[in-house]
Design a protein around this motif. Structure first.
Motif, PDB file in Angstrom:
ATOM      1  N   ALA A   1       0.724  -0.969  -0.248  1.00  0.00           N
ATOM      2  CA  ALA A   1       0.011  -0.185   0.041  1.00  0.00           C
ATOM      3  C   ALA A   1       1.294   1.245   0.488  1.00  0.00           C
ATOM      4  O   ALA A   1       0.569   1.996  -0.460  1.00  0.00           O
ATOM      5  CB  ALA A   1      -0.903  -0.300   1.431  1.00  0.00           C
ATOM      6  N   SER A   2       1.756   1.186   0.327  1.00  0.00           N
ATOM      7  CA  SER A   2       3.022   2.431  -0.014  1.00  0.00           C
ATOM      8  C   SER A   2       3.702   2.673  -1.065  1.00  0.00           C
ATOM      9  O   SER A   2       3.468   1.452  -1.399  1.00  0.00           O
ATOM     10  CB  SER A   2       4.368   2.247   1.503  1.00  0.00           C
ATOM     11  N   ASN A   3       4.719   3.733  -1.070  1.00  0.00           N
ATOM     12  CA  ASN A   3       5.661   4.366  -2.245  1.00  0.00           C
ATOM     13  C   ASN A   3       6.205   3.422  -2.401  1.00  0.00           C
ATOM     14  O   ASN A   3       7.138   3.372  -3.326  1.00  0.00           O
ATOM     15  CB  ASN A   3       5.710   5.349  -1.934  1.00  0.00           C
ATOM     16  N   LYS A   4       6.757   2.776  -1.182  1.00  0.00           N
ATOM     17  CA  LYS A   4       7.812   1.848  -1.241  1.00  0.00           C
ATOM     18  C   LYS A   4       7.647   0.680  -2.356  1.00  0.00           C
ATOM     19  O   LYS A   4       8.076  -0.204  -2.854  1.00  0.00           O
ATOM     20  CB  LYS A   4       7.879   1.227  -0.626  1.00  0.00           C
ATOM     21  N   SER A   5       7.055   0.828  -3.051  1.00  0.00           N
ATOM     22  CA  SER A   5       5.749  -0.557  -3.769  1.00  0.00           C
ATOM     23  C   SER A   5       5.749   0.077  -4.494  1.00  0.00           C
ATOM     24  O   SER A   5       5.220  -0.562  -6.064  1.00  0.00           O
ATOM     25  CB  SER A   5       5.128  -1.935  -3.567  1.00  0.00           C
ATOM     26  N   ASP A   6       6.070   1.382  -5.230  1.00  0.00           N
ATOM     27  CA  ASP A   6       6.149   1.968  -7.157  1.00  0.00           C
ATOM     28  C   ASP A   6       6.460   0.892  -7.640  1.00  0.00           C
ATOM     29  O   ASP A   6       5.862   1.281  -8.604  1.00  0.00           O
ATOM     30  CB  ASP A   6       6.032   3.135  -6.465  1.00  0.00           C
ATOM     31  N   TYR A   7       7.285   0.109  -8.224  1.00  0.00           N
ATOM     32  CA  TYR A   7       7.661  -0.485  -8.745  1.00  0.00           C
ATOM     33  C   TYR A   7       7.901  -2.427  -9.232  1.00  0.00           C
ATOM     34  O   TYR A   7       8.291  -2.568  -9.608  1.00  0.00           O
ATOM     35  CB  TYR A   7       9.294  -0.145  -9.605  1.00  0.00           C
ATOM     36  N   ILE A   8       6.892  -2.234  -8.475  1.00  0.00           N
ATOM     37  CA  ILE A   8       6.151  -3.614  -7.848  1.00  0.00           C
ATOM     38  C   ILE A   8       4.888  -3.455  -8.994  1.00  0.00           C
ATOM     39  O   ILE A   8       3.582  -3.298  -8.349  1.00  0.00           O
ATOM     40  CB  ILE A   8       6.029  -3.860  -6.768  1.00  0.00           C
ATOM     41  N   ASN A   9       4.579  -4.405  -9.635  1.00  0.00           N
ATOM     42  CA  ASN A   9       2.926  -4.593 -10.682  1.00  0.00           C
ATOM     43  C   ASN A   9       2.909  -6.433 -11.019  1.00  0.00           C
ATOM     44  O   ASN A   9       4.185  -6.285 -11.368  1.00  0.00           O
ATOM     45  CB  ASN A   9       3.248  -4.143 -11.798  1.00  0.00           C
ATOM     46  N   GLY A  10       1.673  -6.601 -10.470  1.00  0.00           N
ATOM     47  CA  GLY A  10       1.390  -7.773 -11.010  1.00  0.00           C
ATOM     48  C   GLY A  10       2.386  -8.789 -10.777  1.00  0.00           C
ATOM     49  O   GLY A  10       1.723 -10.007 -11.240  1.00  0.00           O
ATOM     50  N   VAL A  11       2.586  -8.822  -9.439  1.00  0.00           N
ATOM     51  CA  VAL A  11       2.961 -10.314  -8.803  1.00  0.00           C
ATOM     52  C   VAL A  11       2.184 -10.747  -7.905  1.00  0.00           C
ATOM     53  O   VAL A  11       0.998 -10.180  -7.566  1.00  0.00           O
ATOM     54  CB  VAL A  11       4.198  -9.311  -8.078  1.00  0.00           C
ATOM     55  N   MET A  12       2.209 -12.071  -7.683  1.00  0.00           N
ATOM     56  CA  MET A  12       1.225 -12.564  -6.579  1.00  0.00           C
ATOM     57  C   MET A  12       2.940 -13.239  -5.189  1.00  0.00           C
ATOM     58  O   MET A  12       3.272 -13.758  -5.402  1.00  0.00           O
ATOM     59  CB  MET A  12       0.847 -13.711  -6.786  1.00  0.00           C
ATOM     60  N   ILE A  13       1.806 -11.787  -3.934  1.00  0.00           N
ATOM     61  CA  ILE A  13       3.665 -12.766  -2.743  1.00  0.00           C
ATOM     62  C   ILE A  13       2.993 -13.643  -1.641  1.00  0.00           C
ATOM     63  O   ILE A  13       1.827 -13.348  -1.421  1.00  0.00           O
ATOM     64  CB  ILE A  13       4.382 -11.079  -2.177  1.00  0.00           C
ATOM     65  N   PRO A  14       3.360 -14.641  -2.154  1.00  0.00           N
ATOM     66  CA  PRO A  14       3.054 -15.817  -0.728  1.00  0.00           C
ATOM     67  C   PRO A  14       3.677 -15.246   0.658  1.00  0.00           C
ATOM     68  O   PRO A  14       4.683 -14.840   0.954  1.00  0.00           O
ATOM     69  CB  PRO A  14       4.031 -17.301  -1.657  1.00  0.00           C
ATOM     70  N   VAL A  15       2.244 -15.835   1.681  1.00  0.00           N
ATOM     71  CA  VAL A  15       2.819 -15.155   2.704  1.00  0.00           C
ATOM     72  C   VAL A  15       2.423 -16.262   3.446  1.00  0.00           C
ATOM     73  O   VAL A  15       1.104 -16.795   4.266  1.00  0.00           O
ATOM     74  CB  VAL A  15       2.289 -13.575   3.332  1.00  0.00           C
ATOM     75  N   ASP A  16       3.228 -17.186   3.603  1.00  0.00           N
ATOM     76  CA  ASP A  16       2.369 -19.099   3.978  1.00  0.00           C
ATOM     77  C   ASP A  16       3.808 -18.621   4.785  1.00  0.00           C
ATOM     78  O   ASP A  16       3.074 -20.555   4.772  1.00  0.00           O
ATOM     79  CB  ASP A  16       1.677 -19.183   2.647  1.00  0.00           C
ATOM     80  N   GLY A  17       4.473 -19.079   5.514  1.00  0.00           N
ATOM     81  CA  GLY A  17       5.614 -19.953   6.000  1.00  0.00           C
ATOM     82  C   GLY A  17       5.924 -20.740   5.627  1.00  0.00           C
ATOM     83  O   GLY A  17       6.944 -21.801   5.736  1.00  0.00           O
ATOM     84  N   GLY A  18       5.989 -20.585   4.351  1.00  0.00           N
ATOM     85  CA  GLY A  18       7.170 -21.843   3.239  1.00  0.00           C
ATOM     86  C   GLY A  18       6.369 -22.302   2.213  1.00  0.00           C
ATOM     87  O   GLY A  18       7.316 -23.257   1.959  1.00  0.00           O
ATOM     88  N   PHE A  19       5.621 -22.896   2.941  1.00  0.00           N
ATOM     89  CA  PHE A  19       4.081 -23.883   1.984  1.00  0.00           C
ATOM     90  C   PHE A  19       4.856 -23.934   0.964  1.00  0.00           C
ATOM     91  O   PHE A  19       4.427 -25.028  -0.029  1.00  0.00           O
ATOM     92  CB  PHE A  19       2.860 -23.685   2.432  1.00  0.00           C
ATOM     93  N   LEU A  20       4.512 -23.213  -0.343  1.00  0.00           N
ATOM     94  CA  LEU A  20       4.686 -23.164  -1.195  1.00  0.00           C
ATOM     95  C   LEU A  20       5.940 -23.423  -1.690  1.00  0.00           C
ATOM     96  O   LEU A  20       6.210 -23.802  -3.103  1.00  0.00           O
ATOM     97  CB  LEU A  20       4.291 -21.278  -1.799  1.00  0.00           C
ATOM     98  N   GLY A  21       6.998 -23.285  -1.207  1.00  0.00           N
ATOM     99  CA  GLY A  21       8.444 -23.922  -1.556  1.00  0.00           C
ATOM    100  C   GLY A  21       8.943 -24.794  -1.581  1.00  0.00           C
ATOM    101  O   GLY A  21       9.635 -25.502  -1.479  1.00  0.00           O
TER     102      GLY A  21
END
Length: 248
Positions: free
Chosen positions: A227-247
């Motif tokens: 939601a912040s300006n720190k992500s201004d150049y991030i577009n179209g990604v899906m970030i897992p927050v899953d404790g490592g499940f997908l890895g």
């Protein structure tokens, strides 16, 4: 996240669980939030958040009623004084059931809430963000995993991941970042059927490298970042927050 102070946000499905944790995460940095939810406890949740000193409004809305989405969105915008900087599409439903037993009407309702409503609210939000904004869609690890007894839910979350990419391609040049978060398994009401199944719960915990289900507040940091300006150049990604499940 000083750049979030004074921003305005809409968060759907946020009267409990992950959505509520995301609202609190935004409010901690001075964001005014309007919650859209069907919960009968919505007003009570709003009062509790206000008691903590947060600026929060609420609109009761059933996102499965697609013809009502424009009206629900307009009410939310009125409560935010016509300004919108952040949209979090969190509302979602699930009916765990073998595919052969799932009524097609229930499959369609899950698609309506989890995909079609997200599509429409994204479009309404983009038209009001005026060349700058953050759209965060909540997908799931089942966007890439098939899951079990989750044919409709996994289908819908896969669609959310692809929708996020497509919209980001269209709107990035307009200063609107569209990204997604893929939560793993959390201690929430949505996962109550798993938490109550000792054998399945144990098998999932064994697969998660962190060795446990997540707590809702652990999702807030990723929402704050996107939601912040720190992500201004991030577009179209899906970030897992899953404790490592997908890895795994």
């Amino acid at each position: 996240m000083e750049d979030l102070h004074g921003k305005k946000a809409i968060v759907t499905g946020a009267a409990q669980g992950l959505g509520l944790a995301m609202v609190e995460g935004l409010c901690e940095y001075g964001v005014k939030v309007c919650i859209i939810d069907i919960s009968p406890n919505l007003q009570q949740v709003i009062e509790e958040l206000r008691h903590k000193g947060y600026e929060v409004e609420g609109v009761y809305g059933d996102l499965s009623q697609l013809d009502q989405l424009t009206g629900i969105f307009t009410k939310s915008m009125d409560l935010l004084d016509g300004k919108l900087d952040i949209l979090v599409n969190n509302a979602g439903i699930h009916k765990p059931m073998p595919a052969v037993d799932l009524p097609v009407e229930d499959f369609q309702r899950i698609i309506d809430v989890n995909v079609t409503a997200v599509f429409q609210i994204c479009r309404l939000a983009a038209s009001r963000m005026k060349q700058r904004g953050k759209i965060i869609n909540i997908a799931s690890v089942l966007a890439t995993q098939g899951g079990f007894n989750a044919s409709a839910y996994s289908t819908s979350k896969g669609a959310v991941a692809q929708l996020t990419k497509s919209l980001s391609n269209e709107w990035a040049k307009e200063g609107i970042n569209v990204n997604a978060i893929a939560p793993g398994y959390y201690n929430t009401e949505l996962n109550r059927f798993i938490l109550n199944d000792e054998e399945r719960f144990a098998s999932l915990v064994n697969r998660i490298p962190a060795g446990r289900f997540g707590n809702p507040e652990e999702l807030a940091g990723t929402v704050q970042f996107l939601a912040s300006n720190k992500s201004d150049y991030i577009n179209g990604v899906m970030i897992p927050v899953d404790g490592g499940f997908l890895g795994r």
